[in-house]
Design an enzyme around this catalytic site. Structure first.
Site, mmCIF file in Angstrom:
data_model
loop_
_atom_site.group_PDB
_atom_site.id
_atom_site.type_symbol
_atom_site.label_atom_id
_atom_site.label_comp_id
_atom_site.label_asym_id
_atom_site.label_seq_id
_atom_site.Cartn_x
_atom_site.Cartn_y
_atom_site.Cartn_z
ATOM 1 N N THR A 163 18.141 -5.862 36.929
ATOM 2 C CA THR A 163 18.700 -7.093 37.485
ATOM 3 C C THR A 163 19.727 -7.728 36.558
ATOM 4 O O THR A 163 20.535 -8.553 36.988
ATOM 5 C CB THR A 163 17.554 -8.095 37.781
ATOM 6 O OG1 THR A 163 18.058 -9.190 38.517
ATOM 7 C CG2 THR A 163 16.913 -8.596 36.493
ATOM 8 N N LYS A 164 19.718 -7.353 35.281
ATOM 9 C CA LYS A 164 20.621 -7.958 34.311
ATOM 10 C C LYS A 164 22.080 -7.579 34.531
ATOM 11 O O LYS A 164 22.976 -8.229 33.987
ATOM 12 C CB LYS A 164 20.181 -7.584 32.894
ATOM 13 C CG LYS A 164 18.794 -8.108 32.511
ATOM 14 C CD LYS A 164 18.708 -9.627 32.558
ATOM 15 C CE LYS A 164 17.375 -10.124 32.025
ATOM 16 N NZ LYS A 164 17.281 -11.594 32.002
#
Length: 346
Positions: A47-48
């Site tokens: 998700t980063k």
């Protein structure tokens, strides 16, 4: 939702629009319907990617980041990989201050992406000059033309997920989501996603997942920082020994704490039962759901979305290593060593 092009210009065009996948087997005895937002489908496998791209492009737009500059960041591994990936495409140097708790797999991946890596001791206070927070700050002060992403205290962390993750989950669930379960580390993912969802339907319950050894749950409940809550734990990217301003505690309804051992086994269970090879924090999020079910939190008509933040390949030397699991004392009669299922033929 934007349509994918047949041919993409570079990997950055693949960030976002990750699938929402129904969980069937691991939830068969649980109340409600469960949908996993599987962030491993991002090109950087976590998700980063979302915050790395959004914060860097905002810095470019504002004239803070210029050609030839150096990007510096603190990371447990995933943000660093995403920042390094974006830096490769955009032509920036990348320096990362990494917690020693990060798996060797993550550190090797960062080096492979061309980043310069400083490995800092995990179990020191946030204001210790050896901590990865302080090392990153010092490097930023020393290196001319550097930009410090500072994800823990950067409101763009929240905004990135407000603009992408929250909207995607709302649309993919047809607006029928009743609960969001998400791990909280920097707090950007849960805060930005929750902000969007609460605007659409204030009745949606937002449940944060914290670790034993972290201060977040108690701070949410009391608004007091309690250093006595802090002690070493193994889960990466979950919980904190400080209070990140990238966490909007007002949009989170409740926190639940999980431990290292159960989270590790649940990560392995997700792989074996759902065919999703996800990371340690994904196991923590699913473990939280099991505990919440035992407390009667969910009903048969609820639609629960859980965010699985990253990919299992980041944890081959940890939760997916039988040797590491045994070293931690995580195997017992109920959780036997999986190596027993392997036969070697001479």
């Amino acid at each position: 939702m934007k349509q994918r092009k047949q041919v993409i210009d570079n990997v950055l065009d693949l960030i976002g629009n990750t699938p929402l996948i129904r969980l069937n087997k691991i939830t068969s005895n649980l109340e409600g319907e469960y949908l996993a937002k599987v962030e491993a489908f991002n090109p950087g496998h976590s998700t980063k990617d979302r915050i790395a791209l959004y914060i860097i492009e905002e810095a470019e737009r504002r004239g803070i980041l210029n050609p030839g500059d150096t990007i510096i960041e603190t990371t447990s591994g995933n943000t660093g990989f995403s920042v390094a990936m974006v830096s490769v495409i955009k032509g920036y140097e990348c320096i990362l201050a990494v917690s020693s708790k990060s798996s060797s797999d993550k550190i090797d991946m960062l080096k492979a992406m061309g980043a310069k890596v400083y490995v800092c001791p995990a179990h020191v206070s946030a204001d210790d000059p050896r901590s990865y927070y302080q090392v990153a700050k010092r490097l930023h002060e020393e290196i001319k033309g550097s930009v410090y992403i500072n994800q823990y205290f950067n409101e763009l962390n929240i905004e990135a997920h407000y603009r992408t993750t929250g909207r995607e989950i709302w649309e993919q669930s047809g607006g029928e989501i009743t609960h969001l379960v998400a791990c909280s580390g920097t707090g950007g993912t849960i805060s930005g996603t929750a902000k969007y969802l609460k605007e659409k339907n204030p009745d949606i319950k937002i449940i944060g997942v914290d670790a034993y050894g972290s201060v977040l749950k108690k701070y949410h409940e009391t608004k007091e920082f309690d250093a006595n809550e802090i002690y070493p734990y193994r889960i990466e990217g979950l919980g904190k020994n400080l209070i990140p301003t990238a966490t909007d505690f007002d949009v989170i309804d409740h926190f639940v704490k999980v431990n290292d051992e159960e989270s590790a086994h649940t990560a392995r269970e997700i792989a074996k039962r759902e065919g999703l090879f996800v990371g340690y924090t994904s196991g923590a999020a699913m473990q939280a759901i099991k505990q919440l079910n035992a407390e009667g939190t969910f009903g048969p008509n609820d639609k629960i979305v859980v965010i699985f933040p990253d990919h299992g390949s980041r944890y081959m030397s940890k939760v997916y290593s039988d040797d590491w699991m045994a070293e931690q004392g995580f195997f017992d009669s109920k959780n036997e060593i999986t190596l027993k299922t392997v036969q070697y033929i001479d």
